[in-house]
Design a protein around this motif. Structure first.
Motif, PDB file in Angstrom:
ATOM      1  N   TYR A 134       0.782  -1.149  -0.007  1.00  0.00           N
ATOM      2  CA  TYR A 134      -0.041   0.053   0.036  1.00  0.00           C
ATOM      3  C   TYR A 134       0.990   1.389   0.107  1.00  0.00           C
ATOM      4  CZ  TYR A 134      -3.025   3.653   1.753  1.00  0.00           C
ATOM      5  OH  TYR A 134      -3.673   4.781   2.059  1.00  0.00           O
ATOM      6  N   SER A 135       1.949   1.408   0.761  1.00  0.00           N
ATOM      7  CA  SER A 135       2.855   2.266   0.732  1.00  0.00           C
ATOM      8  C   SER A 135       3.424   2.620  -0.614  1.00  0.00           C
ATOM      9  CB  SER A 135       3.917   2.184   1.901  1.00  0.00           C
ATOM     10  OG  SER A 135       4.711   3.237   2.036  1.00  0.00           O
ATOM     11  N   ILE A 136       3.882   1.644  -1.196  1.00  0.00           N
ATOM     12  CA  ILE A 136       4.392   1.505  -2.507  1.00  0.00           C
ATOM     13  C   ILE A 136       3.512   2.305  -3.517  1.00  0.00           C
ATOM     14  CG2 ILE A 136       5.580   0.407  -4.136  1.00  0.00           C
ATOM     15  CD1 ILE A 136       6.574  -1.739  -2.100  1.00  0.00           C
ATOM     16  N   ALA A 137       2.094   1.799  -3.163  1.00  0.00           N
ATOM     17  CA  ALA A 137       1.084   1.913  -4.374  1.00  0.00           C
ATOM     18  C   ALA A 137       0.904   3.659  -4.243  1.00  0.00           C
ATOM     19  CB  ALA A 137      -0.081   1.196  -4.113  1.00  0.00           C
ATOM     20  N   THR A 138       0.963   4.302  -2.892  1.00  0.00           N
ATOM     21  CA  THR A 138       0.763   5.601  -3.032  1.00  0.00           C
ATOM     22  C   THR A 138       1.675   6.599  -3.583  1.00  0.00           C
ATOM     23  OG1 THR A 138       2.069   5.802  -0.781  1.00  0.00           O
ATOM     24  CG2 THR A 138      -0.249   5.354  -0.817  1.00  0.00           C
ATOM     25  N   GLU A 139       2.868   5.851  -3.841  1.00  0.00           N
ATOM     26  CA  GLU A 139       3.913   6.560  -4.803  1.00  0.00           C
ATOM     27  C   GLU A 139       3.799   6.223  -6.315  1.00  0.00           C
ATOM     28  OE1 GLU A 139       7.647   5.564  -3.201  1.00  0.00           O
ATOM     29  OE2 GLU A 139       7.201   5.505  -1.107  1.00  0.00           O
ATOM     30  N   VAL A 140       3.451   5.064  -6.708  1.00  0.00           N
ATOM     31  CA  VAL A 140       3.474   4.616  -7.916  1.00  0.00           C
ATOM     32  C   VAL A 140       2.424   4.358  -8.788  1.00  0.00           C
ATOM     33  CG1 VAL A 140       6.096   3.801  -7.658  1.00  0.00           C
ATOM     34  CG2 VAL A 140       4.118   2.104  -7.541  1.00  0.00           C
ATOM     35  N   GLY A 141       1.138   4.347  -7.828  1.00  0.00           N
ATOM     36  CA  GLY A 141      -0.009   3.674  -8.326  1.00  0.00           C
ATOM     37  C   GLY A 141      -0.146   2.443  -8.206  1.00  0.00           C
ATOM     38  N   LEU A 142      -1.419   2.012  -8.451  1.00  0.00           N
ATOM     39  CA  LEU A 142      -1.574   0.369  -8.415  1.00  0.00           C
ATOM     40  C   LEU A 142      -0.923  -0.230  -9.782  1.00  0.00           C
ATOM     41  CD1 LEU A 142      -5.276  -0.303  -7.317  1.00  0.00           C
ATOM     42  CD2 LEU A 142      -3.157  -0.687  -6.048  1.00  0.00           C
ATOM     43  N   GLU A 143      -0.830   0.365 -11.027  1.00  0.00           N
ATOM     44  CA  GLU A 143      -0.340   0.063 -11.909  1.00  0.00           C
ATOM     45  C   GLU A 143       1.062  -0.350 -12.086  1.00  0.00           C
ATOM     46  OE1 GLU A 143      -1.960  -1.754 -15.002  1.00  0.00           O
ATOM     47  OE2 GLU A 143      -3.208  -1.753 -13.293  1.00  0.00           O
ATOM     48  N   GLY A 144       1.937   0.686 -11.258  1.00  0.00           N
ATOM     49  CA  GLY A 144       2.980   0.561 -11.143  1.00  0.00           C
ATOM     50  C   GLY A 144       3.543  -0.530  -9.765  1.00  0.00           C
ATOM     51  N   LEU A 145       2.653  -1.011  -9.162  1.00  0.00           N
ATOM     52  CA  LEU A 145       2.808  -2.035  -8.250  1.00  0.00           C
ATOM     53  C   LEU A 145       2.769  -3.465  -8.842  1.00  0.00           C
ATOM     54  CD1 LEU A 145       3.024  -2.794  -5.079  1.00  0.00           C
ATOM     55  CD2 LEU A 145       0.514  -2.822  -5.038  1.00  0.00           C
TER      56      LEU A 145
ATOM     57  N   GLY B 214       0.888  12.837   1.050  1.00  0.00           N
ATOM     58  CA  GLY B 214      -0.551  13.519   0.979  1.00  0.00           C
ATOM     59  C   GLY B 214      -0.953  13.269  -0.351  1.00  0.00           C
ATOM     60  N   GLY B 215      -2.490  13.561  -0.364  1.00  0.00           N
ATOM     61  CA  GLY B 215      -3.113  13.194  -1.648  1.00  0.00           C
ATOM     62  C   GLY B 215      -4.016  12.100  -1.360  1.00  0.00           C
ATOM     63  N   CYS B 216      -5.301  12.112  -1.984  1.00  0.00           N
ATOM     64  CA  CYS B 216      -6.255  11.133  -1.641  1.00  0.00           C
ATOM     65  C   CYS B 216      -5.890   9.879  -2.628  1.00  0.00           C
ATOM     66  CB  CYS B 216      -7.554  11.624  -2.314  1.00  0.00           C
ATOM     67  SG  CYS B 216      -8.942  10.425  -2.104  1.00  0.00           S
ATOM     68  N   PHE B 217      -5.581   8.892  -2.206  1.00  0.00           N
ATOM     69  CA  PHE B 217      -5.452   7.643  -3.044  1.00  0.00           C
ATOM     70  C   PHE B 217      -6.284   7.307  -3.982  1.00  0.00           C
ATOM     71  CE2 PHE B 217      -5.021   2.765  -3.060  1.00  0.00           C
ATOM     72  CZ  PHE B 217      -3.883   2.629  -3.572  1.00  0.00           C
ATOM     73  N   PHE B 218      -7.627   7.385  -3.615  1.00  0.00           N
ATOM     74  CA  PHE B 218      -8.751   7.040  -4.547  1.00  0.00           C
ATOM     75  C   PHE B 218      -8.888   8.047  -5.995  1.00  0.00           C
ATOM     76  CE2 PHE B 218      -9.927   5.801  -0.227  1.00  0.00           C
ATOM     77  CZ  PHE B 218      -9.933   4.230  -0.641  1.00  0.00           C
ATOM     78  N   MET B 219      -8.618   9.369  -5.588  1.00  0.00           N
ATOM     79  CA  MET B 219      -8.474  10.150  -6.399  1.00  0.00           C
ATOM     80  C   MET B 219      -7.434   9.981  -7.575  1.00  0.00           C
ATOM     81  SD  MET B 219      -9.295  13.940  -4.777  1.00  0.00           S
ATOM     82  CE  MET B 219     -10.330  14.086  -3.359  1.00  0.00           C
ATOM     83  N   SER B 220      -6.497   9.430  -6.973  1.00  0.00           N
ATOM     84  CA  SER B 220      -5.146   9.158  -7.870  1.00  0.00           C
ATOM     85  C   SER B 220      -5.635   7.817  -8.699  1.00  0.00           C
ATOM     86  CB  SER B 220      -3.784   8.682  -7.113  1.00  0.00           C
ATOM     87  OG  SER B 220      -3.484   9.902  -6.626  1.00  0.00           O
ATOM     88  N   LEU B 221      -6.160   6.866  -8.206  1.00  0.00           N
ATOM     89  CA  LEU B 221      -6.759   5.670  -9.009  1.00  0.00           C
ATOM     90  C   LEU B 221      -7.788   6.027 -10.038  1.00  0.00           C
ATOM     91  CD1 LEU B 221      -6.905   2.952  -6.229  1.00  0.00           C
ATOM     92  CD2 LEU B 221      -5.036   3.636  -7.431  1.00  0.00           C
ATOM     93  N   ALA B 222      -8.714   7.104  -9.792  1.00  0.00           N
ATOM     94  CA  ALA B 222      -9.567   7.316 -10.912  1.00  0.00           C
ATOM     95  C   ALA B 222      -9.015   7.711 -11.971  1.00  0.00           C
ATOM     96  CB  ALA B 222     -10.183   8.488 -10.245  1.00  0.00           C
ATOM     97  N   HIS B 223      -7.663   8.629 -11.952  1.00  0.00           N
ATOM     98  CA  HIS B 223      -7.153   8.671 -13.201  1.00  0.00           C
ATOM     99  C   HIS B 223      -6.556   7.427 -14.081  1.00  0.00           C
ATOM    100  CE1 HIS B 223      -7.716  13.039 -12.566  1.00  0.00           C
ATOM    101  NE2 HIS B 223      -6.893  12.804 -11.318  1.00  0.00           N
ATOM    102  N   GLU B 224      -6.021   6.555 -12.950  1.00  0.00           N
ATOM    103  CA  GLU B 224      -5.586   5.305 -13.607  1.00  0.00           C
ATOM    104  C   GLU B 224      -6.605   4.343 -14.315  1.00  0.00           C
ATOM    105  OE1 GLU B 224      -2.432   2.932 -11.723  1.00  0.00           O
ATOM    106  OE2 GLU B 224      -2.927   4.141 -10.036  1.00  0.00           O
ATOM    107  N   TYR B 225      -7.846   4.144 -13.596  1.00  0.00           N
ATOM    108  CA  TYR B 225      -8.923   3.435 -13.898  1.00  0.00           C
ATOM    109  C   TYR B 225     -10.051   3.848 -14.637  1.00  0.00           C
ATOM    110  CZ  TYR B 225      -5.771   0.169 -11.592  1.00  0.00           C
ATOM    111  OH  TYR B 225      -4.562  -0.619 -11.343  1.00  0.00           O
ATOM    112  N   ASP B 226     -10.240   5.209 -14.965  1.00  0.00           N
ATOM    113  CA  ASP B 226     -11.478   5.857 -15.272  1.00  0.00           C
ATOM    114  C   ASP B 226     -12.006   5.042 -16.645  1.00  0.00           C
ATOM    115  OD1 ASP B 226      -9.403   6.774 -17.002  1.00  0.00           O
ATOM    116  OD2 ASP B 226      -9.977   9.027 -16.627  1.00  0.00           O
ATOM    117  N   ASP B 227     -10.972   4.828 -17.524  1.00  0.00           N
ATOM    118  CA  ASP B 227     -11.384   4.133 -18.660  1.00  0.00           C
ATOM    119  C   ASP B 227     -10.808   2.491 -18.854  1.00  0.00           C
ATOM    120  OD1 ASP B 227      -8.943   4.839 -19.075  1.00  0.00           O
ATOM    121  OD2 ASP B 227      -9.172   5.631 -20.739  1.00  0.00           O
TER     122      ASP B 227
END
Length: 202
Positions: free
Chosen positions: A16-27, A104-117
């Protein structure tokens, strides 16, 4: 809890800590193995695929959000006090100041950009979690109507929409623009929303 479960929880926490830095796709299992100094085969024993690992991390994030944002609000009286606490905790979540394992930053907002489409189980779970958050805010607003704090014609869905919109604007100003007035502006916007939502005093 067994040793194996302890190990798995520790791995998910690190992931989870790593994903906050690189996103889920980078994990990936490879990235996680490198950061944790564990073998890929050892990680594979816990997570059979990259997607399985990502889903576990998403569930961890959802659990943390509920624990840090939603549950503290449920201890407050129904109505405006609960609504205010939800918003306060939401800003704390976005700042990330109470969690050392993420920036800092909302994890879910970041994921929205990764997975919106990007269709699939990860997007489905993310969408459901965000619908749940909208629903939590809308229910809190409805209770504020019942308690006589908010006006009877309040659109609770619109209220939730605007709360989340303020949070999104706050994250951009706070994290991307490094605006020192970001939180003050977010709270001013929220106070304006409350003022428009309150029941008129006789």
């Amino acid at each position: 809890m067994s040793k194996g479960e302890d190990t798995r929880n520790e791995i998910i926490g690190r992931a989870y800590s790593i994903a906050t830095e690189v996103g889920l796709e980078g994990l990936t299992l490879g990235v996680l193995a490198e950061r944790t100094h564990l073998s890929k085969s050892g990680l594979f024993a816990h997570f059979k695929s990259k997607e399985a690992l990502q889903l576990e991390v998403l569930e961890r994030a959802i659990g943390l959000f509920v624990k840090d944002v939603v549950l503290p609000a449920l201890t407050k009286p129904r109505g405006e006090p609960r609504v205010k606490t939800l918003f306060d905790r939401y800003l704390v979540w976005i700042r990330g100041s109470e969690q050392r394992d993420r920036k800092g930053g909302c994890f879910f907002m970041s994921l929205a950009h990764e997975y919106d489409d990007r269709p699939g189980p990860l997007r489905d779970r993310l969408v459901q979690s965000q619908r749940d958050w909208y629903g939590t805010l809308a229910r809190a607003a409805r209770l504020a109507v019942k308690e006589g704090h908010f006006r009877t014609d309040l659109d609770d869905t619109q209220f939730a929409y605007e709360c989340i919109g303020i949070g999104m604007a706050f994250e951009q100003a706070y994290k991307l623009l490094a605006d020192p007035t970001a939180e003050k502006r977010a709270r001013t916007a929220f106070e304006g929303l409350l003022a428009r939502s309150r029941r008129a005093r006789k």
